[in-house]
Write an enzyme that holds these catalytic residues in place. Structure first.
Site, PDB file in Angstrom:
ATOM      1  CB  SER A  35      -6.900   0.610  61.261  1.00  0.00           C
ATOM      2  OG  SER A  35      -7.648   0.422  62.578  1.00  0.00           O
TER       3      SER A  35
ATOM      4  CB  THR B 218      -9.545  -1.797  62.577  1.00  0.00           C
ATOM      5  OG1 THR B 218     -11.601  -1.925  62.939  1.00  0.00           O
ATOM      6  CG2 THR B 218      -9.097  -1.580  61.671  1.00  0.00           C
TER       7      THR B 218
ATOM      8  CG  PHE C 199      -1.605   8.783  54.312  1.00  0.00           C
ATOM      9  CD1 PHE C 199      -1.366   8.307  55.970  1.00  0.00           C
ATOM     10  CD2 PHE C 199      -0.790   9.658  53.852  1.00  0.00           C
ATOM     11  CE1 PHE C 199      -0.376   8.030  56.530  1.00  0.00           C
ATOM     12  CE2 PHE C 199       0.672   9.290  54.762  1.00  0.00           C
ATOM     13  CZ  PHE C 199       0.515   9.450  56.383  1.00  0.00           C
TER      14      PHE C 199
ATOM     15  CE1 TYR D  31     -10.806   2.088  57.216  1.00  0.00           C
ATOM     16  CE2 TYR D  31     -11.282   1.007  59.438  1.00  0.00           C
ATOM     17  CZ  TYR D  31      -9.947   2.074  58.211  1.00  0.00           C
ATOM     18  OH  TYR D  31      -9.156   2.278  59.174  1.00  0.00           O
TER      19      TYR D  31
ATOM     20  CG  LEU E  75      -4.958   6.593  43.935  1.00  0.00           C
ATOM     21  CD1 LEU E  75      -3.780   5.743  45.143  1.00  0.00           C
ATOM     22  CD2 LEU E  75      -2.515   6.662  43.165  1.00  0.00           C
TER      23      LEU E  75
ATOM     24  CG  ASP F 244      -5.595  13.708  48.565  1.00  0.00           C
ATOM     25  OD1 ASP F 244      -5.749  13.870  50.241  1.00  0.00           O
ATOM     26  OD2 ASP F 244      -7.271  14.430  48.334  1.00  0.00           O
TER      27      ASP F 244
ATOM     28  CE  LYS G  58      -7.110   1.374  56.712  1.00  0.00           C
ATOM     29  NZ  LYS G  58      -5.933   1.713  55.152  1.00  0.00           N
TER      30      LYS G  58
HETATM   31  C1  UD1 Z   1     -12.915   3.194  64.953  1.00  0.00           C
HETATM   32  C2  UD1 Z   1     -12.725   2.176  64.134  1.00  0.00           C
HETATM   33  C3  UD1 Z   1     -11.863   1.801  63.452  1.00  0.00           C
HETATM   34  C4  UD1 Z   1     -11.396   3.039  62.859  1.00  0.00           C
HETATM   35  C5  UD1 Z   1     -11.027   3.995  63.061  1.00  0.00           C
HETATM   36  C6  UD1 Z   1     -10.617   5.291  62.713  1.00  0.00           C
HETATM   37  C7  UD1 Z   1     -15.078   1.276  64.744  1.00  0.00           C
HETATM   38  C8  UD1 Z   1     -15.838   0.507  65.916  1.00  0.00           C
HETATM   39  N1  UD1 Z   1     -13.767   1.260  64.167  1.00  0.00           N
HETATM   40  O1  UD1 Z   1     -11.709   3.035  65.535  1.00  0.00           O
HETATM   41  O2  UD1 Z   1     -12.007   0.829  62.748  1.00  0.00           O
HETATM   42  O3  UD1 Z   1      -9.939   2.165  62.163  1.00  0.00           O
HETATM   43  O4  UD1 Z   1     -11.972   4.439  63.911  1.00  0.00           O
HETATM   44  O5  UD1 Z   1     -10.503   6.819  63.143  1.00  0.00           O
HETATM   45  O6  UD1 Z   1     -16.158   2.664  64.016  1.00  0.00           O
HETATM   46  N2  UD1 Z   1     -17.558   7.325  70.826  1.00  0.00           N
HETATM   47  C9  UD1 Z   1     -18.664   7.678  71.968  1.00  0.00           C
HETATM   48  N3  UD1 Z   1     -19.821   8.799  71.453  1.00  0.00           N
HETATM   49  C10 UD1 Z   1     -19.287   9.078  69.635  1.00  0.00           C
HETATM   50  C11 UD1 Z   1     -18.058   8.493  69.245  1.00  0.00           C
HETATM   51  C12 UD1 Z   1     -17.531   7.315  69.385  1.00  0.00           C
HETATM   52  O7  UD1 Z   1     -18.980   7.033  72.879  1.00  0.00           O
HETATM   53  O8  UD1 Z   1     -20.267   9.899  70.047  1.00  0.00           O
HETATM   54  C13 UD1 Z   1     -16.968   6.067  71.189  1.00  0.00           C
HETATM   55  C14 UD1 Z   1     -16.720   4.576  71.212  1.00  0.00           C
HETATM   56  O9  UD1 Z   1     -17.779   3.977  71.608  1.00  0.00           O
HETATM   57  C15 UD1 Z   1     -15.435   4.247  71.452  1.00  0.00           C
HETATM   58  C16 UD1 Z   1     -14.278   5.232  71.485  1.00  0.00           C
HETATM   59  O10 UD1 Z   1     -15.333   6.376  71.578  1.00  0.00           O
HETATM   60  O11 UD1 Z   1     -15.696   3.861  72.434  1.00  0.00           O
HETATM   61  C17 UD1 Z   1     -13.685   6.347  70.179  1.00  0.00           C
HETATM   62  O12 UD1 Z   1     -14.444   5.760  69.222  1.00  0.00           O
HETATM   63  P1  UD1 Z   1     -13.675   5.835  67.685  1.00  0.00           P
HETATM   64  O13 UD1 Z   1     -13.346   7.548  68.215  1.00  0.00           O
HETATM   65  O14 UD1 Z   1     -14.786   5.937  66.384  1.00  0.00           O
HETATM   66  O15 UD1 Z   1     -12.430   5.773  67.597  1.00  0.00           O
HETATM   67  P2  UD1 Z   1     -12.920   3.740  67.567  1.00  0.00           P
HETATM   68  O16 UD1 Z   1     -13.816   2.890  67.060  1.00  0.00           O
HETATM   69  O17 UD1 Z   1     -12.181   3.281  67.802  1.00  0.00           O
END
Ligand code: UD1
Length: 337
Positions: A125, A127, A81, A150, A59, A31, A154
């Site tokens: 992911s 994603t 990771f 990002y 790394l 790490d 992946k």
């Molecule tokens: C995000 C990344 C994804 C990544 C993952 C890693 C994006 C678009 N996607 O996933 O590529 O693999 O994190 O952890 O950034 N939300 C709110 N308020 C907030 C934060 C989040 O409403 O303050 C909502 C978001 O709009 C979403 C959900 O909560 O609908 C989850 O968000 P988040 O935890 O950031 O994950 P992802 O967006 O799914």
């Protein structure tokens, strides 16, 4: 058996080290402490009673990676990771992401391809699916061109592994995570976001504890039941256990292809409001939140088909959303006390 865990002091990495040690593996962690601290080792020791070997190493330093593999020639497997994961930051500084997530992968594989055989587990992911057309998302859903650098690391990472495995003795499993949350039930290890959290659950728990004033809910006009976006939130301990099972599959030569891919999720979609309500239930607190506009790049919904992981790996997520939120909340309280 000795297993290398890169990024082993990070959120998912540390939980996986615990599960590996619980299963009797000897763990060597690499790490660079860019998004973690050495104290995580104490948490791992408190849970397992065993201290993993720790090498502070970046790394991106190819020579250091080569020296590492000269020192540790008896590594049976690698779980990789170590990577950067902030979507917004990757848009601002793409080369940091390509170097951190791609160059490092190449250096690791260059070392592993020299071995008579190598077992490699890769953190991917969901994603890579973008906004999939059909829910739940199976592993056969088409991979789409990611929106962020990002996400692209992946996708490219998966391709690099597939191309390399074809012509080397490397066998690999690509694990596509949905949304990992929660912390170890002992509250000895958990998520340690630096600065303002970008992810939903740490933002919720930090708001709950009073570190943030209110949560911005990004959009309530999605075509979902309550209008907020839907994700598949999976407890990090369930996720960690899947890594050990995947690794064991490679070590036992049970894999059917040189590269196999599995979704790791619960199979259940939860909306942002459902996650908030779960937090309110387990914490017995009202969360202050405001509905705001959509966040750029966000998709409407994503949840996993768990059939392949269930049937082929024999793995199933056991924790509920409430249990995961409860552990996240207990962790937040512990680190602020
Ligand atoms: C995000 C990344 C994804 C990544 C993952 C890693 C994006 C678009 N996607 O996933 O590529 O693999 O994190 O952890 O950034 N939300 C709110 N308020 C907030 C934060 C989040 O409403 O303050 C909502 C978001 O709009 C979403 C959900 O909560 O609908 C989850 O968000 P988040 O935890 O950031 O994950 P992802 O967006 O799914």
């Amino acid at each position: 058996m000795k297993i290398l865990v890169t990024g082993g002091l990070g959120f998912i990495g540390s939980h996986t080290v615990v599960e590996l040690q619980n299963e009797g593996f000897e763990v060597v962690i690499i790490d660079n402490l860019s998004n973690s601290t050495e104290e995580v080792l104490d948490g791992i020791v408190a849970i397992t009673g065993k201290k993993p070997i720790f090498e502070k190493l970046d790394l991106r330093e190819k020579n250091a990676v080569q020296d590492f593999f000269k020192k540790y020639q008896d590594m049976s497997g690698v779980i990789h990771f170590a990577a950067s994961k902030a979507v917004g930051e990757s848009v601002i500084n793409p080369l940091l992401y390509y170097e951190n997530n791609i160059s490092t992968l190449v250096y690791l594989l260059q070392e592993l391809q020299q071995k008579p055989e190598a077992s490699f587990i890769f953190s991917s992911s969901c994603t890579v699916y973008g906004q999939a057309e059909k829910m739940p998302i199976t592993e056969n859903a088409p991979v789409q061109q990611p929106i962020s650098p990002y996400g692209n690391t992946k996708k490219i990472g998966e391709e690099i592994i597939a191309d390399t495995a074809k012509v080397t003795n490397i066998n690999a499993i690509l694990l596509r995570y949905f949304n990992p949350i929660g912390s170890h039930p002992t509250t000895q290890i958990g998520e340690l976001p630096i600065g303002v959290p970008q992810n939903l659950v740490p933002f919720i728990t930090q708001t709950g504890i009073g570190l943030r004033q209110e949560l911005a809910v990004f959009g309530d006009d999605y075509p979902t039941a309550d209008g907020t976006a839907v994700r598949d939130y999976i407890h990090v301990v369930d996720l960690a256990k899947a890594h050990v099972i995947a690794l064991q599959r490679l070590l036992d030569k049970q894999n059917l292809d040189k590269v196999e891919t599995f979704n790791l999720g619960t199979g259940t979609g939860s909306s942002v409001l459902e996650v908030i309500h779960s937090f309110e239930k387990v914490s017995d607190k009202k969360l202050t939140y405001k509905i705001m506009g959509r966040r750029e790049g966000d998709i409407t919904e994503a949840y996993a088909s768990t059939t392949k992981a269930n049937e082929v790996l024999g793995w199933k997520a056991k924790f509920t959303l409430d249990q995961a939120m409860d552990s996240a909340w207990k962790w937040e309280q512990k680190i602020r006390s």
